[in-house]
Design a protein around this motif. Sequence first.
Motif, PDB file in Angstrom:
ATOM      1  N   ARG A 131       0.820  -1.212   0.000  1.00  0.00           N
ATOM      2  CA  ARG A 131       0.000   0.000   0.000  1.00  0.00           C
ATOM      3  C   ARG A 131       0.849   1.255   0.000  1.00  0.00           C
ATOM      4  O   ARG A 131       0.413   2.292  -0.496  1.00  0.00           O
ATOM      5  N   GLY A 132       2.036   1.171   0.583  1.00  0.00           N
ATOM      6  CA  GLY A 132       2.906   2.329   0.544  1.00  0.00           C
ATOM      7  C   GLY A 132       3.302   2.876   1.897  1.00  0.00           C
ATOM      8  O   GLY A 132       3.037   2.275   2.936  1.00  0.00           O
ATOM      9  N   ALA A 133       3.922   4.034   1.875  1.00  0.00           N
ATOM     10  CA  ALA A 133       4.437   4.666   3.091  1.00  0.00           C
ATOM     11  C   ALA A 133       3.585   5.880   3.433  1.00  0.00           C
ATOM     12  O   ALA A 133       3.215   6.652   2.552  1.00  0.00           O
ATOM     13  N   PHE A 134       3.299   6.027   4.713  1.00  0.00           N
ATOM     14  CA  PHE A 134       2.491   7.152   5.180  1.00  0.00           C
ATOM     15  C   PHE A 134       3.148   7.763   6.409  1.00  0.00           C
ATOM     16  O   PHE A 134       3.738   7.033   7.216  1.00  0.00           O
ATOM     17  N   VAL A 135       3.034   9.066   6.545  1.00  0.00           N
ATOM     18  CA  VAL A 135       3.504   9.701   7.768  1.00  0.00           C
ATOM     19  C   VAL A 135       2.676   9.141   8.921  1.00  0.00           C
ATOM     20  O   VAL A 135       1.449   9.081   8.832  1.00  0.00           O
ATOM     21  N   SER A 136       3.354   8.714   9.967  1.00  0.00           N
ATOM     22  CA  SER A 136       2.684   8.031  11.075  1.00  0.00           C
ATOM     23  C   SER A 136       1.604   8.891  11.726  1.00  0.00           C
ATOM     24  O   SER A 136       1.730  10.111  11.800  1.00  0.00           O
ATOM     25  N   GLN A 137       0.570   8.226  12.197  1.00  0.00           N
ATOM     26  CA  GLN A 137      -0.484   8.889  12.955  1.00  0.00           C
ATOM     27  C   GLN A 137      -0.580   8.236  14.319  1.00  0.00           C
ATOM     28  O   GLN A 137      -1.363   7.313  14.500  1.00  0.00           O
ATOM     29  N   PRO A 138       0.205   8.710  15.267  1.00  0.00           N
ATOM     30  CA  PRO A 138       0.153   8.087  16.588  1.00  0.00           C
ATOM     31  C   PRO A 138      -1.256   8.161  17.157  1.00  0.00           C
ATOM     32  O   PRO A 138      -1.929   9.181  17.029  1.00  0.00           O
ATOM     33  N   THR A 139      -1.693   7.080  17.748  1.00  0.00           N
ATOM     34  CA  THR A 139      -2.999   7.084  18.393  1.00  0.00           C
ATOM     35  C   THR A 139      -2.902   7.787  19.747  1.00  0.00           C
ATOM     36  O   THR A 139      -1.801   8.079  20.228  1.00  0.00           O
ATOM     37  N   VAL A 140      -4.049   8.033  20.340  1.00  0.00           N
ATOM     38  CA  VAL A 140      -4.066   8.643  21.663  1.00  0.00           C
ATOM     39  C   VAL A 140      -3.269   7.791  22.639  1.00  0.00           C
ATOM     40  O   VAL A 140      -2.477   8.288  23.441  1.00  0.00           O
ATOM     41  N   ARG A 141      -3.471   6.507  22.523  1.00  0.00           N
ATOM     42  CA  ARG A 141      -2.756   5.597  23.398  1.00  0.00           C
ATOM     43  C   ARG A 141      -1.249   5.712  23.219  1.00  0.00           C
ATOM     44  O   ARG A 141      -0.482   5.798  24.177  1.00  0.00           O
ATOM     45  N   GLU A 142      -0.824   5.708  21.972  1.00  0.00           N
ATOM     46  CA  GLU A 142       0.609   5.837  21.708  1.00  0.00           C
ATOM     47  C   GLU A 142       1.138   7.171  22.207  1.00  0.00           C
ATOM     48  O   GLU A 142       2.252   7.258  22.741  1.00  0.00           O
ATOM     49  N   PHE A 183       4.778   9.962  26.091  1.00  0.00           N
ATOM     50  CA  PHE A 183       5.084  10.905  27.163  1.00  0.00           C
ATOM     51  C   PHE A 183       5.361  10.194  28.478  1.00  0.00           C
ATOM     52  O   PHE A 183       6.123  10.705  29.313  1.00  0.00           O
ATOM     53  N   GLU A 184       4.790   9.027  28.669  1.00  0.00           N
ATOM     54  CA  GLU A 184       5.166   8.259  29.860  1.00  0.00           C
ATOM     55  C   GLU A 184       6.628   7.843  29.771  1.00  0.00           C
ATOM     56  O   GLU A 184       7.376   7.915  30.748  1.00  0.00           O
ATOM     57  N   ALA A 185       7.021   7.412  28.592  1.00  0.00           N
ATOM     58  CA  ALA A 185       8.413   7.006  28.407  1.00  0.00           C
ATOM     59  C   ALA A 185       9.344   8.199  28.599  1.00  0.00           C
ATOM     60  O   ALA A 185      10.399   8.089  29.238  1.00  0.00           O
ATOM     61  N   ARG A 186       8.937   9.331  28.059  1.00  0.00           N
ATOM     62  CA  ARG A 186       9.775  10.514  28.236  1.00  0.00           C
ATOM     63  C   ARG A 186       9.873  10.875  29.707  1.00  0.00           C
ATOM     64  O   ARG A 186      10.952  11.254  30.194  1.00  0.00           O
ATOM     65  N   ALA A 187       8.763  10.758  30.423  1.00  0.00           N
ATOM     66  CA  ALA A 187       8.781  11.087  31.849  1.00  0.00           C
ATOM     67  C   ALA A 187       9.702  10.146  32.610  1.00  0.00           C
ATOM     68  O   ALA A 187      10.277  10.501  33.646  1.00  0.00           O
ATOM     69  N   LEU A 188       9.834   8.953  32.088  1.00  0.00           N
ATOM     70  CA  LEU A 188      10.700   7.977  32.746  1.00  0.00           C
ATOM     71  C   LEU A 188      12.170   8.261  32.460  1.00  0.00           C
ATOM     72  O   LEU A 188      13.042   8.112  33.314  1.00  0.00           O
ATOM     73  N   LEU A 189      12.452   8.677  31.236  1.00  0.00           N
ATOM     74  CA  LEU A 189      13.851   8.805  30.822  1.00  0.00           C
ATOM     75  C   LEU A 189      14.441  10.200  31.026  1.00  0.00           C
ATOM     76  O   LEU A 189      15.561  10.339  31.515  1.00  0.00           O
ATOM     77  N   ASP A 228       2.282  -3.641  29.394  1.00  0.00           N
ATOM     78  CA  ASP A 228       1.360  -3.003  28.464  1.00  0.00           C
ATOM     79  C   ASP A 228       1.787  -1.591  28.099  1.00  0.00           C
ATOM     80  O   ASP A 228       0.972  -0.675  28.025  1.00  0.00           O
ATOM     81  N   GLN A 229       3.065  -1.430  27.904  1.00  0.00           N
ATOM     82  CA  GLN A 229       3.615  -0.157  27.445  1.00  0.00           C
ATOM     83  C   GLN A 229       4.421  -0.463  26.187  1.00  0.00           C
ATOM     84  O   GLN A 229       5.627  -0.726  26.265  1.00  0.00           O
ATOM     85  N   THR A 230       3.761  -0.411  25.060  1.00  0.00           N
ATOM     86  CA  THR A 230       4.399  -0.871  23.830  1.00  0.00           C
ATOM     87  C   THR A 230       5.702  -0.149  23.555  1.00  0.00           C
ATOM     88  O   THR A 230       6.696  -0.763  23.146  1.00  0.00           O
ATOM     89  N   THR A 231       5.687   1.150  23.754  1.00  0.00           N
ATOM     90  CA  THR A 231       6.870   1.933  23.431  1.00  0.00           C
ATOM     91  C   THR A 231       8.066   1.490  24.263  1.00  0.00           C
ATOM     92  O   THR A 231       9.141   1.189  23.732  1.00  0.00           O
ATOM     93  N   ILE A 232       7.861   1.437  25.566  1.00  0.00           N
ATOM     94  CA  ILE A 232       8.957   1.027  26.443  1.00  0.00           C
ATOM     95  C   ILE A 232       9.323  -0.421  26.185  1.00  0.00           C
ATOM     96  O   ILE A 232      10.505  -0.784  26.162  1.00  0.00           O
ATOM     97  N   ALA A 233       8.330  -1.245  25.937  1.00  0.00           N
ATOM     98  CA  ALA A 233       8.621  -2.648  25.638  1.00  0.00           C
ATOM     99  C   ALA A 233       9.529  -2.747  24.410  1.00  0.00           C
ATOM    100  O   ALA A 233      10.435  -3.578  24.359  1.00  0.00           O
TER     101      ALA A 233
END
Lengths: 238, 238
Positions: free
Chosen positions: A76-87, A92-98, B153-158
């Motif tokens: 189908r091709g390449a698309f600029v990613s559309q992060p979901t709300v969950r992602e 930001f959880e990962a950023r808060a951790l690191l 259940d943290q896909t990014t960190i996983a």
Amino acid sequence: MPTKNTLTDFIQPTLTGPSARLVASLSMAIHENKLLPGTKLGEDELGDIFKVSRTVVRTALQELSHAELVELKRNRGAFVSQPTVREAREVFEARALLEPRTARSAAERMTEEAAARLEAHIAAEHAAIEAGEAGKALRLSGHFHIEISRIADQTTIAGFIERLVARSSLIIALYWKRQSALCEKHAHHALVDALRRGDGADAEELMKSHLLDILTALDLREVVQPPIDLKDILRPAP
Amino acid sequence: MPTKNTLTDFIQPTLTGPSARLVASLSMAIHENKLLPGTKLGEDELGDIFKVSRTVVRTALQELSHAELVELKRNRGAFVSQPTVREAREVFEARALLEPRTARSAAERMTEEAAARLEAHIAAEHAAIEAGEAGKALRLSGHFHIEISRIADQTTIAGFIERLVARSSLIIALYWKRQSALCEKHAHHALVDALRRGDGADAEELMKSHLLDILTALDLREVVQPPIDLKDILRPAP
DNA sequence: GGGTCTAAGATTGTATACAATACTGTGCGC
DNA sequence: GCGCACAGTATTGTATACAATCTTAGACCC
């Protein structure tokens, strides 16, 4: 020229050669919200623009897909990613951790030269805002975080942060609240101050609240979920 | 078959199709220390073995280079990565930063089904050791950590942890002390216990000390630095 | 009008051919 | 014997051609 941001600032030099230029240009465009989430990146199209063959376009797109800036859908091709709300939340959880911990390390390893670089960086951000170049300002403010992680001298973690910052650009493009202004100047200034003082605890706290500020400026109600292609779901397992 | 580890267990399905098979096989071989750091991976060679064209071999190698399992040197080819002592330390510092907290989250999200899966996993590790399949045991013990991160259940960190675990295999191949035995059984059992009890604090502590145990079983004196190709350093800037 | 099927067009996936670069061994001068 | 230059070989980088798959438009039936 300490604030000169060349194209290669956002890519790790895993690949050199023609494809690197492509990766850099696309990366930059995405960081500046010029290429919006969901945009299709056709191979022929890109090849024509950059005057290279589809082979190198493909290489570049694969590179970008690993940075999670681009999503490759088979056949189908390449698309600029559309992060979901969950992602978005996860990023930001990962950023808060690191990042807070990394800011602390950076404070301990701070040099005069690094402080000067950060200040020059903030000046560039400011200049971009003054000039009305919102995209450039956004990109620079993300890169500010990357610079800090580099000062901490932890290449591996810095690499993770780089990826997270990259995705944050997409998240901001999708979920930024209209009403909330992007006023990171104070936060960034305060951070540099703490770093320059070598005050790790303060830097850690400042980074934590700064990230929280960004997060609360996002509108992550499930309602605004980006469009979903039903074909991705209904497609039979390969 | 809860413990069946298919080839695709170690790869994120960013790419499907023929190259995925190659990525999986090579990944697995590296995780099991069958392909040792520094090994050259010729394109024609791999193409002959897997009966595919160099195009897909290249795709696979690029994929692996992004997982940092393989290093691509322009015009010279692909080599299994040789993490330096410094990189080895960084990987474990990053793991120490991410995994304990992740184990805590996992404890909070634990289900009976997940616990059973982890226990089956440990059983498989044990069986591999009994059967003298040290490589398989190594791979499985790494994958145990990935499983835990998935429960959190943290896909990014996983995803980050997955990368770190992958590189850990290379680090172990290079720096594992001969005399220290790989006895992770107890640590993994204790972890599952804590997780099953939902005792996040305990899980966090156990993970922290477990990682420290692994780290201290490595011989990271600078002396054993892997060979360096002078050409990489002396080559003039591109 | 709505829906489904089909065929043409467009786009991506893979293989192959050619170009560019790096590696290897031989010969020559010293 | 040692070092260097050079040519031949091998390997990787890039472009192009063909195959497979998806998308789209229109005809046809209900």
